[in-house]
Design an enzyme around this catalytic site. Structure first.
Site, mmCIF file in Angstrom:
data_model
loop_
_atom_site.group_PDB
_atom_site.id
_atom_site.type_symbol
_atom_site.label_atom_id
_atom_site.label_comp_id
_atom_site.label_asym_id
_atom_site.label_seq_id
_atom_site.Cartn_x
_atom_site.Cartn_y
_atom_site.Cartn_z
ATOM 1 N N ASP A 189 0.858 -1.185 0.000
ATOM 2 C CA ASP A 189 0.000 0.000 0.000
ATOM 3 C C ASP A 189 0.894 1.235 0.000
ATOM 4 O OD1 ASP A 189 -1.745 2.073 0.460
ATOM 5 O OD2 ASP A 189 -2.408 1.388 2.413
ATOM 6 N N GLU A 223 0.174 10.414 3.604
ATOM 7 C CA GLU A 223 -1.137 9.927 3.162
ATOM 8 C C GLU A 223 -1.792 9.063 4.224
ATOM 9 O OE1 GLU A 223 -4.169 7.345 1.338
ATOM 10 O OE2 GLU A 223 -2.296 6.750 2.343
ATOM 11 N N GLU A 224 -1.007 8.254 4.915
ATOM 12 C CA GLU A 224 -1.581 7.312 5.871
ATOM 13 C C GLU A 224 -2.176 7.994 7.103
ATOM 14 O OE1 GLU A 224 -2.256 4.419 5.243
ATOM 15 O OE2 GLU A 224 -0.867 3.658 3.749
ATOM 16 N N HIS A 324 -3.112 -3.269 4.792
ATOM 17 C CA HIS A 324 -2.594 -2.869 6.102
ATOM 18 C C HIS A 324 -2.262 -4.073 6.989
ATOM 19 C CE1 HIS A 324 -3.891 1.646 6.197
ATOM 20 N NE2 HIS A 324 -3.240 1.306 5.107
#
Length: 407
Positions: A189, A223-224, A324
């Protein structure tokens, strides 16, 4: 995609995966990305915070397009030094402690030249000591801890080694490439998208391609945690495509052997015209593809729009199982994303004249391209019901500018 290009993409991805980069501690991976772009001869700049924007040459005088990917990953941070010589954690990014339990990790202290290894363990880790309690204990973050691979048994031992609250804990990716073309790893991811974007940059640079529109490749670093593309985007960008994972799970339509074009996510619908243009391109080029809607998902596109970016925005995803956690994708999916982006970058803007400017007149707005119902809703001058096409007032059709139905 030529085999040589495919091999370069795989090698680049493996290097990215083995470079720790939880949100908030991304300098090392950005150095790797910058060095790669330097080797390719692709110019780039960094923002004050460290996000990167590279530029691919085009015929337009302004930067009209952006491909946005993110190099940061989920991870953890030390919340407390425990009296038993272990570390309490909080997550960086959104994920469950059950998917961290058992992970091998690197802990980075304030000494930039040193890190420690360890394992995320449940508080009750041995069945020989706790029996069935290992199966009934809770799975929240306060019920796991990091066991460090050093002789430590109390808080003072941790302090002596230089551990502090706020130290970053990175989950080791441990990537594997199978004979069937699957890549199994943590942190696909984000980093799989970066590998695709860098491969696009390599193709454009080595073949000296001049695109119809100058294009930026933006690599974000938060981003996370939700910030992502909230800063650093060129204000002239008319079309933005974020590249991220497409969740393969029961109830979803995403595919693991092709490209997925999401129609909406938690943030809301993506741009109507740009998403459907991408769907048409995939169909015309014979790229295996699917459409999907994500209910518990947001991307860099959401951060850009929320920050005020005046751009059409869409998302393109590589299929990912087990997001994740222990993630898996297929090389065919990464190649599908590459092929779709490569095709899109060589097309005109969705509406060439309209999209070239930040604003314009109503008469020029290309709304006729979006299908509308054939029945016409009409406002009423009195509160009674009227059939479609019927107007209560002095004139039919209604005067220009009359209000339509509210949602």
């Amino acid at each position: 995609m030529p085999e040589e290009t495919r091999a370069w993409m795989i090698d680049t991805l493996l290097h990215l995966l083995q470079t720790p980069s939880p949100s908030g501690r991304t300098d090392a991976v950005m150095q790797l990305i910058g060095d790669t772009l330097n080797d390719l001869g692709v110019p780039f700049t960094l923002t004050r915070r460290g996000a990167l924007t590279a530029v691919l040459p085009g015929e337009s005088k302004t930067t009209d397009r952006a491909v946005v990917v993110h190099a940061d990953t989920i991870g953890c941070m030390v919340r407390a030094l425990k009296d038993n010589g272990r570390l309490e954690l909080v997550p960086v990014g959104t994920f469950s402690a059950r998917f961290a339990t058992g992970a091998r990790v690197r802990i980075f202290t304030d000494d930039a030249d040193e890190f420690f290894t360890g394992t995320v363990m449940p508080l009750k880790a041995s069945g020989h000591a706790f029996g069935d309690e290992i199966d009934t204990q809770p799975t929240e973050w306060e019920h796991v801890e990091v066991r460090i691979d050093r002789q430590v048994s109390n808080r003072a031992d941790l302090e002596r080694l230089g551990f502090n609250v706020g130290d970053f804990v990175a989950l080791i990716a441990a990537p594997e490439l199978t004979s069937d073309g699957y890549i199994v790893s943590r942190h696909l991811d984000g980093k799989a998208g970066v590998a695709v974007a860098l491969t696009l940059a390599k193709t454009v640079a080595e073949q000296k391609i001049v695109l119809p529109h100058t294009t930026s490749i933006m690599v974000t670093i938060t981003e996370e945690v939700g910030h992502g593309a909230s800063h650093g985007l060129d204000p002239d960008v008319a079309e933005l495509v974020s590249v991220d994972n497409a969740v393969c799970a029961p109830g979803q339509e995403s595919i693991e052997d092709g490209v997925t074009i999401p129609m909406a996510d938690l943030h809301g619908p993506f741009d109507y015209h740009l998403t459907r243009k991408l769907c048409r391109l995939a169909k015309e080029r014979g790229i295996p593809h699917a459409r999907d809607v994500f209910r518990y998902y947001r991307s860099d596109a959401a951060a850009a729009i929320e920050a005020g970016a005046n751009t059409r925005a869409a998302l393109v995803g590589f299929g990912l199982d087990g997001s994740h956690g222990w993630e898996r994708t297929h090389l065919d999916s990464l190649e599908g994303v590459y092929n779709l982006l490569y095709a899109w970058l060589q097309t005109p803007l969705t509406f060439e004249k309209w999209d070239a400017k930040p604003s314009g007149k109503l008469r020029d707005f290309p709304s006729s391209k979006q299908p509308a119902p054939t029945e016409q809703w009409v406002p009423l001058s009195r509160g009674d019901h009227a059939e479609p096409g019927e107007w209560e007032g002095d004139h039919w059709p209604p005067p220009q500018g009359s209000p339509g139905p509210s949602s």
